[in-house]
Design a protein around this motif. Sequence first.
Motif, short mmCIF file in Angstrom:
data_model
loop_
_atom_site.label_atom_id
_atom_site.label_comp_id
_atom_site.label_asym_id
_atom_site.label_seq_id
_atom_site.Cartn_x
_atom_site.Cartn_y
_atom_site.Cartn_z
N PRO A 94 0.74 -1.02 0.11
CA PRO A 94 0.07 -0.14 0.15
C PRO A 94 0.69 1.27 -0.13
CG PRO A 94 -0.09 -1.06 2.44
CD PRO A 94 0.94 -2.02 1.30
N LEU A 95 0.89 2.49 -0.57
CA LEU A 95 1.78 3.26 -1.45
C LEU A 95 0.22 4.74 -1.22
CD1 LEU A 95 2.93 2.73 -4.82
CD2 LEU A 95 4.34 2.47 -2.56
N ALA A 96 -1.08 4.57 -0.39
CA ALA A 96 -1.39 5.72 0.43
C ALA A 96 -2.27 5.15 0.63
CB ALA A 96 -1.83 6.46 -1.06
N LEU A 97 -2.74 6.71 1.29
CA LEU A 97 -4.52 6.53 2.23
C LEU A 97 -5.07 7.55 1.91
CD1 LEU A 97 -3.15 4.92 5.34
CD2 LEU A 97 -3.45 3.30 3.29
N SER A 98 -7.01 7.01 2.10
CA SER A 98 -7.63 8.44 1.86
C SER A 98 -9.01 8.11 2.78
CB SER A 98 -8.33 9.05 0.75
OG SER A 98 -8.66 9.97 0.95
N PHE A 99 -9.66 8.73 4.27
CA PHE A 99 -10.45 8.18 4.83
C PHE A 99 -12.01 9.03 3.72
CE2 PHE A 99 -7.84 6.72 8.30
CZ PHE A 99 -8.45 5.55 8.52
N GLN A 100 -12.76 8.49 3.67
CA GLN A 100 -14.49 8.81 3.20
C GLN A 100 -15.10 9.55 5.05
OE1 GLN A 100 -17.66 9.47 2.94
NE2 GLN A 100 -18.34 9.77 1.23
N PRO A 101 -15.03 10.38 5.47
CA PRO A 101 -15.27 11.10 6.66
C PRO A 101 -16.90 10.91 6.85
CG PRO A 101 -15.20 13.05 5.36
CD PRO A 101 -14.86 12.29 4.13
N ILE A 102 -17.91 10.62 6.23
CA ILE A 102 -18.68 10.11 6.53
C ILE A 102 -18.81 8.72 7.05
CG2 ILE A 102 -21.14 10.24 6.13
CD1 ILE A 102 -20.11 12.87 6.44
N LEU A 106 -12.09 3.21 4.45
CA LEU A 106 -10.74 3.44 3.95
C LEU A 106 -9.88 3.12 2.60
CD1 LEU A 106 -7.92 4.75 5.03
CD2 LEU A 106 -7.39 2.70 6.21
N TYR A 107 -9.96 4.19 2.13
CA TYR A 107 -9.17 3.70 0.41
C TYR A 107 -8.23 3.67 0.22
CZ TYR A 107 -14.08 4.58 -0.81
OH TYR A 107 -15.88 4.17 -1.19
N ILE A 108 -7.21 2.77 -0.07
CA ILE A 108 -6.09 2.42 -0.02
C ILE A 108 -5.54 1.87 -2.18
CG2 ILE A 108 -3.94 0.73 0.18
CD1 ILE A 108 -6.46 0.06 2.79
N THR A 109 -4.77 2.32 -2.00
CA THR A 109 -3.11 2.28 -3.30
C THR A 109 -2.27 1.45 -3.20
OG1 THR A 109 -2.95 4.63 -3.81
CG2 THR A 109 -4.56 4.22 -4.53
N ASP A 110 -2.16 0.55 -4.12
CA ASP A 110 -1.14 -0.57 -3.66
C ASP A 110 -1.09 -0.62 -5.14
OD1 ASP A 110 -0.70 -2.94 -1.30
OD2 ASP A 110 -1.02 -3.65 -3.51
N ALA A 111 0.55 -0.89 -4.88
CA ALA A 111 1.90 -1.32 -5.85
C ALA A 111 0.69 -2.26 -6.78
CB ALA A 111 2.68 -1.08 -5.83
N TYR A 112 0.75 -3.77 -6.37
CA TYR A 112 0.06 -4.70 -7.04
C TYR A 112 -1.18 -5.02 -6.96
CZ TYR A 112 5.37 -5.51 -5.62
OH TYR A 112 6.29 -5.37 -5.37
N SER A 136 -0.46 4.31 -7.30
CA SER A 136 0.67 5.06 -6.23
C SER A 136 -0.12 6.21 -5.38
CB SER A 136 2.09 6.17 -7.00
OG SER A 136 1.34 6.63 -7.93
N GLY A 137 -1.10 6.91 -5.71
CA GLY A 137 -1.92 7.40 -5.03
C GLY A 137 -3.78 8.09 -5.00
N LEU A 138 -4.17 8.93 -3.77
CA LEU A 138 -5.48 8.65 -4.35
C LEU A 138 -5.73 9.75 -3.36
CD1 LEU A 138 -8.12 5.91 -2.60
CD2 LEU A 138 -5.47 6.35 -1.43
N ASP A 139 -7.07 9.65 -3.41
CA ASP A 139 -7.85 11.67 -2.64
C ASP A 139 -9.49 11.20 -2.65
OD1 ASP A 139 -7.97 13.53 -1.19
OD2 ASP A 139 -7.88 14.96 -1.87
N VAL A 140 -9.79 11.62 -1.41
CA VAL A 140 -11.51 11.30 -1.02
C VAL A 140 -12.45 12.76 -2.16
CG1 VAL A 140 -13.27 10.20 -0.42
CG2 VAL A 140 -11.82 8.93 -0.18
N ASP A 141 -13.30 12.96 -2.38
CA ASP A 141 -13.48 14.14 -2.52
C ASP A 141 -14.79 14.40 -1.32
OD1 ASP A 141 -15.98 15.98 -3.98
OD2 ASP A 141 -15.19 15.94 -6.04
N ILE A 150 -4.37 7.94 -8.68
CA ILE A 150 -3.51 7.67 -10.28
C ILE A 150 -2.84 6.70 -10.11
CG2 ILE A 150 -0.97 8.59 -10.67
CD1 ILE A 150 -2.04 11.39 -9.63
N ASP A 151 -2.22 6.44 -11.64
CA ASP A 151 -1.56 4.34 -11.69
C ASP A 151 -0.61 5.12 -12.38
OD1 ASP A 151 -2.00 2.22 -14.33
OD2 ASP A 151 -1.14 2.15 -12.77
N ALA A 152 0.64 4.93 -12.08
CA ALA A 152 2.19 5.26 -12.40
C ALA A 152 2.65 5.77 -13.34
CB ALA A 152 2.08 4.20 -13.97
N SER A 153 2.33 7.55 -12.15
CA SER A 153 2.99 8.37 -12.20
C SER A 153 3.90 8.64 -10.81
CB SER A 153 1.71 9.61 -11.71
OG SER A 153 1.13 9.79 -10.64
N GLY A 154 4.08 8.46 -9.63
CA GLY A 154 4.78 7.87 -8.90
C GLY A 154 4.60 9.03 -7.58
#
Length: 279
Positions: A94-102, A106-112, A136-141, A150-154
Amino acid sequence: MATSQVQPSMLSIFVVFFCVYGNVVYGQFTKFDKLTLPRGVIGPEAASFRGFMAEGPFTTVIDGRIMKWQGPNIGFQFCDGTTDPDKGPICGRPLALSFQPITGLLYITDAYFGLLVVGPNGGLATQLAGGFKFASGLDVDLLTGYVYFIDASGGGPAVSADSTFVLVPKLTGLRVLKYWLVGLRANTTQVLVNVAGNPNKIKRAERLGEFWMAVSVGQVPRRPPITPQGVRINSNGVILQTVSFATEFFNKTISLVQEQSGKLYVGSRFTDFIGVYSN
């Protein structure tokens, strides 16, 4: 680079802003502290907080686990598992985490394994989307609950608090792109700001309309020593502040600068701690 959008099954059109953005006062963040990982564990590339009580931070580590900071008396707490970094293709990375506050999801982006989600009570994550090169990364609106990753941007994207645009870092392009979601410019992209170093994850700042970027000067092409920085910008691409982390993260790249309660939480794949900077 590819960006993707996922709509979770539970959405809410309501959002409560816990912080009073207008009262945020920025200094130079000269006070430093560490949140140290357990022995033999490295690679905290994320720092995400849950709920309006700001539980955490939660972080990802190189052996595929997600840990939660339980305070100085306990430290990071995690489930049983491997500490072998070579087990990534099996256990995930896992490379990034973002919570949906409501919903507390927990959303996770994983390299594999791509995009995953886990419920508020933890447990095994469920894969939502796979088949990517390197998620590699994410965000929740905050308003819609949509998940942008995002995929393959670093690096990792950041959605504006009013849901009008997404910021996307170009790691080797030394710039940040602004992708419009609504209005006359919807579905178009512009260069928001050129950066002196390689931008990684971008996160919303506590002051409305501002963002923090993790930037490593000298990462690509490599020109040692690498200088890690936190760069604060506004939605128009104006650089408002630059904070150096070169002393505590000497010659190391950083992945994330996450602001929470007036402090900056800094993550790097090369350390056994999350750096905490305050005024």
